[in-house]
Scaffold this motif. Sequence first.
Motif, PDB file in Angstrom:
ATOM      1  N   ILE A  31      50.458  32.517  74.270  1.00 19.15           N
ATOM      2  CA  ILE A  31      49.174  33.190  74.471  1.00 19.15           C
ATOM      3  C   ILE A  31      48.040  32.333  73.932  1.00 19.15           C
ATOM      4  O   ILE A  31      47.010  32.146  74.596  1.00 19.15           O
ATOM      5  CB  ILE A  31      49.203  34.576  73.805  1.00 19.15           C
ATOM      6  CG1 ILE A  31      50.154  35.500  74.574  1.00 19.15           C
ATOM      7  CG2 ILE A  31      47.801  35.182  73.743  1.00 19.15           C
ATOM      8  CD1 ILE A  31      50.413  36.820  73.878  1.00 19.15           C
ATOM      9  N   GLU A  32      48.212  31.777  72.755  1.00 21.70           N
ATOM     10  CA  GLU A  32      47.156  30.936  72.185  1.00 21.70           C
ATOM     11  C   GLU A  32      46.977  29.658  72.992  1.00 21.70           C
ATOM     12  O   GLU A  32      45.847  29.174  73.150  1.00 21.70           O
ATOM     13  CB  GLU A  32      47.479  30.631  70.726  1.00 21.70           C
ATOM     14  CG  GLU A  32      47.359  31.864  69.833  1.00 21.70           C
ATOM     15  CD  GLU A  32      47.671  31.576  68.372  1.00 21.70           C
ATOM     16  OE1 GLU A  32      47.197  32.348  67.517  1.00 21.70           O
ATOM     17  OE2 GLU A  32      48.382  30.582  68.097  1.00 21.70           O
TER      18      GLU A  32
ATOM     19  N   GLU B 113      55.360  36.052  71.786  1.00 21.94           N
ATOM     20  CA  GLU B 113      54.802  35.025  72.677  1.00 21.94           C
ATOM     21  C   GLU B 113      53.480  34.486  72.149  1.00 21.94           C
ATOM     22  O   GLU B 113      52.657  33.995  72.920  1.00 21.94           O
ATOM     23  CB  GLU B 113      54.602  35.611  74.074  1.00 21.94           C
ATOM     24  CG  GLU B 113      55.851  36.196  74.703  1.00 21.94           C
ATOM     25  CD  GLU B 113      56.820  35.119  75.155  1.00 21.94           C
ATOM     26  OE1 GLU B 113      56.467  33.929  75.067  1.00 21.94           O
ATOM     27  OE2 GLU B 113      57.930  35.469  75.595  1.00 21.94           O
ATOM     28  N   ARG B 114      53.275  34.543  70.841  1.00 21.83           N
ATOM     29  CA  ARG B 114      51.986  34.148  70.283  1.00 21.83           C
ATOM     30  C   ARG B 114      51.613  32.722  70.666  1.00 21.83           C
ATOM     31  O   ARG B 114      50.471  32.455  71.059  1.00 21.83           O
ATOM     32  CB  ARG B 114      51.983  34.306  68.765  1.00 21.83           C
ATOM     33  CG  ARG B 114      50.695  33.812  68.133  1.00 21.83           C
ATOM     34  CD  ARG B 114      50.490  34.232  66.710  1.00 21.83           C
ATOM     35  NE  ARG B 114      49.183  33.808  66.243  1.00 21.83           N
ATOM     36  CZ  ARG B 114      48.534  34.362  65.235  1.00 21.83           C
ATOM     37  NH1 ARG B 114      49.081  35.377  64.570  1.00 21.83           N
ATOM     38  NH2 ARG B 114      47.343  33.913  64.869  1.00 21.83           N
TER      39      ARG B 114
ATOM     40  N   LEU C  93      50.359  41.251  71.937  1.00 18.03           N
ATOM     41  CA  LEU C  93      49.099  40.981  71.255  1.00 18.03           C
ATOM     42  C   LEU C  93      49.170  41.187  69.746  1.00 18.03           C
ATOM     43  O   LEU C  93      48.173  40.972  69.054  1.00 18.03           O
ATOM     44  CB  LEU C  93      47.996  41.862  71.843  1.00 18.03           C
ATOM     45  CG  LEU C  93      47.587  41.507  73.279  1.00 18.03           C
ATOM     46  CD1 LEU C  93      46.701  42.595  73.868  1.00 18.03           C
ATOM     47  CD2 LEU C  93      46.890  40.160  73.321  1.00 18.03           C
ATOM     48  N   ARG C  94      50.333  41.583  69.236  1.00 22.53           N
ATOM     49  CA  ARG C  94      50.405  41.772  67.795  1.00 22.53           C
ATOM     50  C   ARG C  94      50.454  40.415  67.098  1.00 22.53           C
ATOM     51  O   ARG C  94      50.827  39.389  67.683  1.00 22.53           O
ATOM     52  CB  ARG C  94      51.586  42.652  67.411  1.00 22.53           C
ATOM     53  CG  ARG C  94      52.950  42.037  67.499  1.00 22.53           C
ATOM     54  CD  ARG C  94      54.007  43.024  66.986  1.00 22.53           C
ATOM     55  NE  ARG C  94      55.268  42.347  66.717  1.00 22.53           N
ATOM     56  CZ  ARG C  94      56.318  42.358  67.521  1.00 22.53           C
ATOM     57  NH1 ARG C  94      56.256  43.023  68.667  1.00 22.53           N
ATOM     58  NH2 ARG C  94      57.428  41.717  67.175  1.00 22.53           N
ATOM     59  N   GLU C  95      50.059  40.460  65.839  1.00 20.69           N
ATOM     60  CA  GLU C  95      49.903  39.230  65.055  1.00 20.69           C
ATOM     61  C   GLU C  95      51.190  38.413  65.000  1.00 20.69           C
ATOM     62  O   GLU C  95      51.170  37.175  65.034  1.00 20.69           O
ATOM     63  CB  GLU C  95      49.449  39.616  63.642  1.00 20.69           C
ATOM     64  CG  GLU C  95      48.918  38.476  62.815  1.00 20.69           C
ATOM     65  CD  GLU C  95      48.321  38.989  61.517  1.00 20.69           C
ATOM     66  OE1 GLU C  95      47.189  38.594  61.197  1.00 20.69           O
ATOM     67  OE2 GLU C  95      48.988  39.796  60.828  1.00 20.69           O
ATOM     68  N   ASP C  96      52.324  39.108  64.920  1.00 22.95           N
ATOM     69  CA  ASP C  96      53.622  38.434  64.858  1.00 22.95           C
ATOM     70  C   ASP C  96      54.373  38.592  66.176  1.00 22.95           C
ATOM     71  O   ASP C  96      55.604  38.664  66.198  1.00 22.95           O
ATOM     72  CB  ASP C  96      54.451  38.974  63.709  1.00 22.95           C
ATOM     73  CG  ASP C  96      54.643  40.498  63.798  1.00 22.95           C
ATOM     74  OD1 ASP C  96      53.952  41.133  64.624  1.00 22.95           O
ATOM     75  OD2 ASP C  96      55.479  41.046  63.045  1.00 22.95           O
ATOM     76  N   GLY C  97      53.643  38.641  67.287  1.00 22.28           N
ATOM     77  CA  GLY C  97      54.248  38.857  68.586  1.00 22.28           C
ATOM     78  C   GLY C  97      55.141  37.720  69.035  1.00 22.28           C
ATOM     79  O   GLY C  97      54.989  36.566  68.587  1.00 22.28           O
TER      80      GLY C  97
ATOM     81  N   SER D 113      46.509  42.422  65.217  1.00 20.80           N
ATOM     82  CA  SER D 113      46.515  41.637  66.446  1.00 20.80           C
ATOM     83  C   SER D 113      46.322  40.155  66.166  1.00 20.80           C
ATOM     84  O   SER D 113      45.649  39.766  65.208  1.00 20.80           O
ATOM     85  CB  SER D 113      45.409  42.121  67.381  1.00 20.80           C
ATOM     86  OG  SER D 113      45.328  41.308  68.534  1.00 20.80           O
ATOM     87  N   LEU D 114      46.894  39.318  67.034  1.00 22.77           N
ATOM     88  CA  LEU D 114      46.638  37.888  66.976  1.00 22.77           C
ATOM     89  C   LEU D 114      45.194  37.571  67.372  1.00 22.77           C
ATOM     90  O   LEU D 114      44.691  36.477  67.089  1.00 22.77           O
ATOM     91  CB  LEU D 114      47.629  37.122  67.851  1.00 22.77           C
ATOM     92  CG  LEU D 114      47.686  37.451  69.351  1.00 22.77           C
ATOM     93  CD1 LEU D 114      46.667  36.670  70.147  1.00 22.77           C
ATOM     94  CD2 LEU D 114      49.088  37.165  69.879  1.00 22.77           C
TER      95      LEU D 114
END
Length: 436
Positions: free
Chosen positions: A110-111, A106-107, A100-104, A12-13
Amino acid sequence: MIDATHDPARRSLVASANGHPDFAIQNLPLGVFSPEGGAPRGGVAIGDRILDLPAALGLGLLDGPARAAAEAAAGEALNPYFALPAATRGALRARLSDLLREDGPERARIEAAGEGLLHRAGACRMHLPARIGDYTDFYAGLHHAVAVGRLFRPDAPLLPNYKHVPIGYHGRASSVVVSGEPVYRPHGQRRPGDQPAPDFGPCRNLDYELELGIWIGPGNARGEPVAIAEAGSRIAGFCLLNDWSARDIQAWEYQPLGPFLAKSFCTTVSPWVVTAEALAPFRIPQAPRPEGDPRPLPYLADEADAAAGALDIDLDVLLLTPGMREPERLARSNARHLYWTAAQLVAHHASNGCPLNPGDLLGTGTISGPDQDGCGSLLELNRGGREPVRLASGETRRFLEDGDTVILRATCRRDGFAPIGFGEARGVVTAGRAIG
């Protein structure tokens, strides 16, 4: 069905989710929370954060069936979400797992949203996940039923009906509370064995019960039973459940109709709903019935449910007294020890045409293991109060005292999959208010 959302390699991110004992990205349980100064709303646990579903909708992160499910789960109660078909609920899970995955995809968005989207869980308040219309408690833990039966009927601990029919009784939905709420010691009628007449006063033999809670999803109309092959699809998720018991009040009042005031004063549930989809890797065959046990009647018999209707969930009971610095584990059991599956409980409940509604709550009954270290209640652990439990602090307990905190925890583990947990169902025993 096991799919990409269960991939143990998925990270997850949210850094705290990676290796989190309960809320890894493979879990994604739903609940109702309120951030500091904010109104209650739907959210998803991820590590030490809570994803705000209304905020995710506002950012346009969800569309199609996933958006429909998020809209149903975004309010002050999850009942509309529970009412949805499993496929729609699963679409939300799949989309959240991707987001919510680490390489998602829309990272960055989201951040950039920061704590407006991902709140610190420690700064939020949790609420009951649903408006509970009805609550039913079953008695499906075989080892508990045998152990308690032996205390009162040494030669015949199980009554003749036990292995034929799932035993249950209607509880009190108005006294179901979320983890962290106080447990007020109830008052009631008691009649100790050496006393000729009952008196009225505070419970002397207050106990806990280690259970799983089952949240009903799509319901059934009155007069329409639910087939056992369909019953599993009517379950939206699971939680921990402590059905507190006033043993001395219960002993006097339960004949001939069963528990009443000894049970209706409080039931504690954990705030997060672990979805049926998240538990897919931890489904196991129902335990084989001992030789000589009756086969389930046809309305309770289904090959698929027998093959994968049970759950492999480690269940812990911990006690923290005012004299302790850290809680002490009193018992470890497992959901595999249930005699009936969750689907069988649902099918039996609706077999007479009783309508079940989204957000109804079922308790499994106390889940004890076959050995003394798996006792799911003090009544078993101290053999009816005759052998007080000795704690590492030097204290002893027949039953719970004011100031004691009981904590239930649960974890799912299986080789090749990421472990997931349920959080806690915690309650502190508090002196009750007397009449007058």
